[in-house]
Every structure is written in structure tokens, then in C-alpha cells.
Design an enzyme around this catalytic site. Structure first.
Site, PDB file in Angstrom:
ATOM      1  N   ASP A  10      16.051 -24.573  36.219  1.00 32.98           N
ATOM      2  CA  ASP A  10      16.862 -24.904  37.142  1.00 32.98           C
ATOM      3  C   ASP A  10      18.052 -25.824  36.368  1.00 32.98           C
ATOM      4  O   ASP A  10      18.061 -26.178  35.220  1.00 32.98           O
ATOM      5  CB  ASP A  10      16.294 -26.009  38.301  1.00 32.98           C
ATOM      6  CG  ASP A  10      15.208 -26.983  37.687  1.00 32.98           C
ATOM      7  OD1 ASP A  10      15.290 -27.314  36.468  1.00 32.98           O
ATOM      8  OD2 ASP A  10      14.316 -27.152  38.551  1.00 32.98           O
TER       9      ASP A  10
ATOM     10  N   ASP B 182       7.534 -34.620  46.055  1.00 31.58           N
ATOM     11  CA  ASP B 182       7.590 -33.895  47.465  1.00 31.58           C
ATOM     12  C   ASP B 182       6.737 -32.583  47.245  1.00 31.58           C
ATOM     13  O   ASP B 182       6.774 -31.954  48.241  1.00 31.58           O
ATOM     14  CB  ASP B 182       8.712 -33.969  48.047  1.00 31.58           C
ATOM     15  CG  ASP B 182       9.855 -33.077  47.412  1.00 31.58           C
ATOM     16  OD1 ASP B 182       9.562 -32.511  46.212  1.00 31.58           O
ATOM     17  OD2 ASP B 182      10.953 -32.869  47.648  1.00 31.58           O
TER      18      ASP B 182
ATOM     19  N   HIS C  19       7.619 -30.338  45.167  1.00 34.04           N
ATOM     20  CA  HIS C  19       8.631 -29.229  44.715  1.00 34.04           C
ATOM     21  C   HIS C  19       8.103 -28.606  43.329  1.00 34.04           C
ATOM     22  O   HIS C  19       7.529 -29.216  42.563  1.00 34.04           O
ATOM     23  CB  HIS C  19      10.104 -29.348  44.826  1.00 34.04           C
ATOM     24  CG  HIS C  19      10.494 -30.421  43.657  1.00 34.04           C
ATOM     25  ND1 HIS C  19      11.484 -31.415  44.088  1.00 34.04           N
ATOM     26  CD2 HIS C  19      10.641 -30.522  42.474  1.00 34.04           C
ATOM     27  CE1 HIS C  19      11.819 -32.110  43.088  1.00 34.04           C
ATOM     28  NE2 HIS C  19      11.226 -31.600  42.103  1.00 34.04           N
TER      29      HIS C  19
ATOM     30  N   GLU D  38      12.281 -26.789  47.114  1.00 31.92           N
ATOM     31  CA  GLU D  38      11.963 -27.998  48.033  1.00 31.92           C
ATOM     32  C   GLU D  38      10.991 -27.494  49.064  1.00 31.92           C
ATOM     33  O   GLU D  38      10.920 -26.436  49.378  1.00 31.92           O
ATOM     34  CB  GLU D  38      13.039 -28.490  48.545  1.00 31.92           C
ATOM     35  CG  GLU D  38      14.068 -29.162  47.500  1.00 31.92           C
ATOM     36  CD  GLU D  38      13.591 -30.606  46.923  1.00 31.92           C
ATOM     37  OE1 GLU D  38      12.332 -31.013  46.741  1.00 31.92           O
ATOM     38  OE2 GLU D  38      14.332 -31.374  46.498  1.00 31.92           O
TER      39      GLU D  38
END
Ligand code: F6R
Length: 261
Positions: free
Chosen positions: A67, A136, A138, A143
Site C-alpha cells: 500500500d 482494527d 486491517h 479497513e
């Protein structure tokens, strides 16, 4: 999914380094998927040391990063491009033309994402994908709520991720809202995945990913469907796993022919 729990992040990084270096030695033209962030830093430092001191040769390998932040160029101090140059690329003999990172400044983002997927296909697919885990849950920057069938595309970061990553940005500097990330189906297509998670801030996400239901709400849980995934944890990140004792017993009592670490 093989869950390996080591007392410290340092020991877990050593195991990860052995796995990655073995992959490169056994298949010098390996296609590696790379992650950034705090988690794989030691792994990269250890690979650099192996390159310098033990002749680990990356000259024929190809890399694809997971990413990049939209709006950040390769020279921005917080860009993932810059991170990779700092921790790995400037220290090893990877061939420039075989290094791939999503372009945060791409003018046509959808076209760039499609071309990135095409490059992965043309390289023969990813042999070994290194992954970190967001607090979280991801994976890459997929996400919670990301489609399990997603491919490389633009995503919007959650406020939690933006806060988690603010430490990599300068004082008062805004963390971008958008990123380009490999999709969950892109990650799932890798022949082997190596998920690293260290520290207590990751414990909930680890437990949900490893022992919770497979759901787009916890992108890390996708790996339960992956046929060859190793999850490398330190004790803190493993703290909320209900079967931690069993995973440790399995790891310590493998048949001799399976002790590949
Ligand atoms: C980075 C990436 C992210 C990170 C995750 C954990 O390329 O894809 O999924 O792996 O945000 O980041 P750290 O390691 O900084 O806790």
C-alpha cells in the site's frame, strides 16, 4: 493457519527472517509481497544483515508493496516508498525495475490499480506475502468492511488507523485520508502469507482474526481461508487467544520432518 507464539517480537522476527530468507534461497526469483510500518522493521534489518554478512542474494527477486498513501510522493518522509528505501531497498541488491509500490501520486488511480494487479499477474503471482495487522484488524489498508473479494484500489482510512499512524507524520501534519492498497483477494491469492503482530495493542485484532468468525468486519480473519498462512506473534499480541497453549504445544512438538524453522 499455523500460529507461532514467541516470547518477544525480536524472536518472532528472527523466525520470520528465517522463513523469508529460506524462500529467497530456495527460489531466487521469488515474488515477495512487502508490508511497511513498525512491525516488519526488525525483519528488514535482519534481512539486510544476512545480505551483508551471509550473502543473501535478492538480485533476482521481485517485490510488490501492499500500500501507499494517496497524495504522498516517494520522497515524502512518511511515504511507504521512503520507508522501504530507508529500511530495505537502499541496503540490498534488489533490482530497481522489479520493485513495485503503488504510486500515491497516480493521476488516474483506477487505471494505476488495474495496472498494479496486471504487474502482479505478469510476475507470476506473489510467492510470499509479509503482512502486519492493524489494531482494527486491517490487512494492507483493507479497513473493516472491505470486500473479501477486493483487488487493488483506493480505500478511505478509519480515524483509528489515522490516529495509529499519526506517529509517522510530522508535528501538525495531516495523515492522508486515502490510500491505495492491494485488495483482500489480492492478498489471498499469495501462495504463502506471513502475518506478524506484536504488542498488546494488537491482541484484540489477533484474537478476532485467528479465532473469531471469518467476516469482512475483521479483514485479518480472511487468512483462516488461506491454505498456507503462518501467524507470528509475541506473547503480548497472543494474550487474548483461547487456544494459545495448544498452538505452543503444536509448535514445540512437530514431527522432525516438519520442523522447518
Ligand atoms: C502497512 C500495512 C498495514 C500495517 C498495519 C500495522 O504496509 O499494510 O496493514 O501492517 O497498519 O502497522 P504497524 O506495524 O505500524 O503497527
Amino acid at each position: 493457519m499455523e500460529v507461532i507464539i514467541l516470547p518477544t517480537a525480536e524472536e518472532a522476527s528472527e523466525v520470520a527472517t528465517r522463513l523469508v530468507s529460506r524462500q529467497i534461497r530456495e527460489k531466487p526469483d521469488s515474488v515477495l509481497g512487502l508490508a511497511t510500518g513498525g512491525t516488519p522493521k526488525r525483519l528488514y534489518e535482519m534481512l539486510v544483515r544476512m545480505h551483508r554478512e551471509e550473502g543473501l542474494d535478492l538480485g533476482r527477486a521481485t517485490t510488490f508493496n501492499l500500500d501507499e498513501y494517496v497524495g504522498l510522493g516517494p520522497d515524502h518522509p512518511a511515504s511507504y516508498h521512503r520507508f522501504m528505501v530507508k529500511y530495505l531497498f537502499s541496503h540490498v541488491n534488489l533490482t530497481r525495475e522489479r520493485i513495485h509500490i503503488p504510486d500515491g501520486l497516480a493521476a488516474d488511480v483506477p487505471a494505476h490499480c488495474a495496472a498494479y494487479e496486471q504487474s502482479i499477474r505478469e510476475a507470476g503471482g506473489i510467492d510470499l506475502q509479509i503482512l502486519g495487522l492493524g489494531s482494527d484488524g486491517h490487512l494492507g489498508f483493507n479497513e473493516p468492511g472491505s470486500s473479501l473479494a477486493s483487488r487493488t484500489r483506493i480505500k478511505t482510512l478509519t480515524e483509528r488507523t489515522r490516529n495509529d499512524n499519526a506517529r509517522y507524520f510530522g508535528e501538525g501534519e495531516e495523515v492522508p485520508h486515502h490510500v491505495i492498497t492491494m485488495g483482500l483477494a489480492t492478498i489471498a491469492a499469495s501462495r504463502m502469507c506471513l502475518l506478524l503482530a506484536f504488542g498488546k495493542a494488537k491482541a484484540e485484532a489477533v484474537a478476532a482474526s485467528v479465532e473469531g468468525p471469518v467476516t469482512a468486519s475483521v479483514p485479518g480473519s480472511l487468512l483462516q481461508f488461506h491454505p498456507r498462512t503462518k501467524v507470528l506473534l509475541d506473547t503480548e499480541a497472543a494474550a487474548l487467544l483461547t487456544r494459545a497453549d495448544y498452538y505452543q504445544w503444536v509448535y514445540n512438538n512437530k514431527p522432525a520432518w516438519q520442523t522447518d524453522l
